[in-house]
Design a protein around this motif. Sequence first.
Motif, mmCIF file in Angstrom:
data_model
loop_
_atom_site.group_PDB
_atom_site.id
_atom_site.type_symbol
_atom_site.label_atom_id
_atom_site.label_comp_id
_atom_site.label_asym_id
_atom_site.label_seq_id
_atom_site.Cartn_x
_atom_site.Cartn_y
_atom_site.Cartn_z
ATOM 1 N N ASP A 143 0.835 -1.105 0.015
ATOM 2 C CA ASP A 143 0.058 -0.141 -0.168
ATOM 3 C C ASP A 143 0.714 1.313 -0.080
ATOM 4 O O ASP A 143 0.449 2.280 -0.447
ATOM 5 C CB ASP A 143 -1.023 -0.090 1.169
ATOM 6 N N HIS A 175 0.217 -2.510 -13.336
ATOM 7 C CA HIS A 175 -0.715 -2.146 -12.422
ATOM 8 C C HIS A 175 -0.363 -0.956 -11.668
ATOM 9 O O HIS A 175 -1.111 0.061 -11.557
ATOM 10 C CB HIS A 175 -1.269 -3.053 -11.326
ATOM 11 N N HIS A 231 -11.085 0.622 4.722
ATOM 12 C CA HIS A 231 -9.748 0.511 3.830
ATOM 13 C C HIS A 231 -9.893 -0.621 3.280
ATOM 14 O O HIS A 231 -9.483 -0.956 2.193
ATOM 15 C CB HIS A 231 -8.689 0.637 4.876
ATOM 16 N N THR A 234 -12.710 -0.854 0.609
ATOM 17 C CA THR A 234 -12.447 -0.074 -0.625
ATOM 18 C C THR A 234 -11.159 -0.846 -1.397
ATOM 19 O O THR A 234 -11.033 -0.630 -2.504
ATOM 20 C CB THR A 234 -12.008 1.319 -0.053
ATOM 21 N N LYS A 235 -10.196 -1.193 -0.638
ATOM 22 C CA LYS A 235 -8.913 -1.769 -1.391
ATOM 23 C C LYS A 235 -9.359 -2.872 -2.327
ATOM 24 O O LYS A 235 -8.982 -2.845 -3.452
ATOM 25 C CB LYS A 235 -7.942 -2.327 -0.276
ATOM 26 N N LYS A 237 -12.378 -3.322 -3.607
ATOM 27 C CA LYS A 237 -13.303 -2.922 -4.582
ATOM 28 C C LYS A 237 -12.517 -2.541 -5.676
ATOM 29 O O LYS A 237 -12.615 -2.697 -6.854
ATOM 30 C CB LYS A 237 -14.335 -2.070 -4.098
ATOM 31 N N ALA A 238 -11.579 -1.463 -5.080
ATOM 32 C CA ALA A 238 -10.756 -0.738 -6.094
ATOM 33 C C ALA A 238 -9.831 -1.694 -7.060
ATOM 34 O O ALA A 238 -9.581 -1.095 -8.278
ATOM 35 C CB ALA A 238 -9.923 0.407 -5.446
ATOM 36 N N ARG A 239 -9.434 -2.590 -6.343
ATOM 37 C CA ARG A 239 -8.384 -3.766 -7.045
ATOM 38 C C ARG A 239 -9.224 -5.035 -7.578
ATOM 39 O O ARG A 239 -8.419 -6.008 -8.041
ATOM 40 C CB ARG A 239 -7.350 -4.084 -6.009
ATOM 41 N N ASP A 241 -10.778 -5.782 -10.219
ATOM 42 C CA ASP A 241 -10.241 -6.369 -11.707
ATOM 43 C C ASP A 241 -9.084 -6.699 -11.716
ATOM 44 O O ASP A 241 -8.745 -7.897 -12.574
ATOM 45 C CB ASP A 241 -10.665 -5.122 -12.779
ATOM 46 N N TYR A 242 -8.180 -5.921 -11.112
ATOM 47 C CA TYR A 242 -6.664 -6.211 -11.086
ATOM 48 C C TYR A 242 -6.463 -7.646 -10.351
ATOM 49 O O TYR A 242 -5.712 -8.376 -11.067
ATOM 50 C CB TYR A 242 -5.927 -5.238 -10.248
#
Length: 261
Positions: A143, A175, A231, A234-235, A237-239, A241-242
């Motif tokens: 992070d 990424h 945190h 959100t981590k 959710k944000a990642r 697809d990756y």
Amino acid sequence: MVNRPLPGKVIRYKVNKHSLELAANEDFPVTDLVTYELEDGIATITLNNGKANALSQEVFKAFNAALDKAEADKAIVILTGQPGMFSGGYDLKEMQQGPKEAMALVNTGSTLTRRLAAFPLPVIAACSGHAIAKGAFILLSVDYRVGVEGRFKLGLNEVAIGMTMHHAGIEIARHRLAAPYFNRSVVNAEIFNPETAVTAGFLDETVAPEQLMERAKTVAAQFKQLNLRAHKQTKLKARADYLALLDRCIEEDAAHFGLGG
């Protein structure tokens, strides 16, 4: 079972592939592959495997055991190495045993970096010096990254030493690296000094070597002010697809070398 420590109490562990052993005193000798120190909700995991801090199957077992402990302790993690050497990458003795053994080690490493990218608590890298190949991939998977100033080398040297980059490695780099540095790093195997590594995306900041751990702990304390449930969610959710792409790449790399279960 080990009781959770009282606030302000320091507990040190030595971690190897066989066990987690509690060290009762504060002068715990750094003799094993990985050490674990818990203080005020911050777990410091230190790699300690020779001059290059090489990453072997045994080191990865110990690394994962330390992460298990941090997760159980609900601790923010600081990853670090030895003075002047974060990690020089995979253990060459294991890599040279044969193509299948080499890719088995790469598969283990890719799985570890995938775990770091999705870890349920913040992970900070305190990059204590050189970070080459897998050492650099670890930096791309956490992070926040604090590095040290000095004549250190950071980057992905796989192509320079005759290795075709694996699918997972390409996507880990894509990424996190700044777009203009992706090809320079992955295809051209360019190696950077700490200051340029910040611009490229391997580090977020650099400090003087003697300030490294103090700064990493300050960042960890800032993370403690967050709502850690938010945190984590959100981590992920944000990642999302990756992480899904990384899972497919790890499977593809394993299948190519016949490592499937």
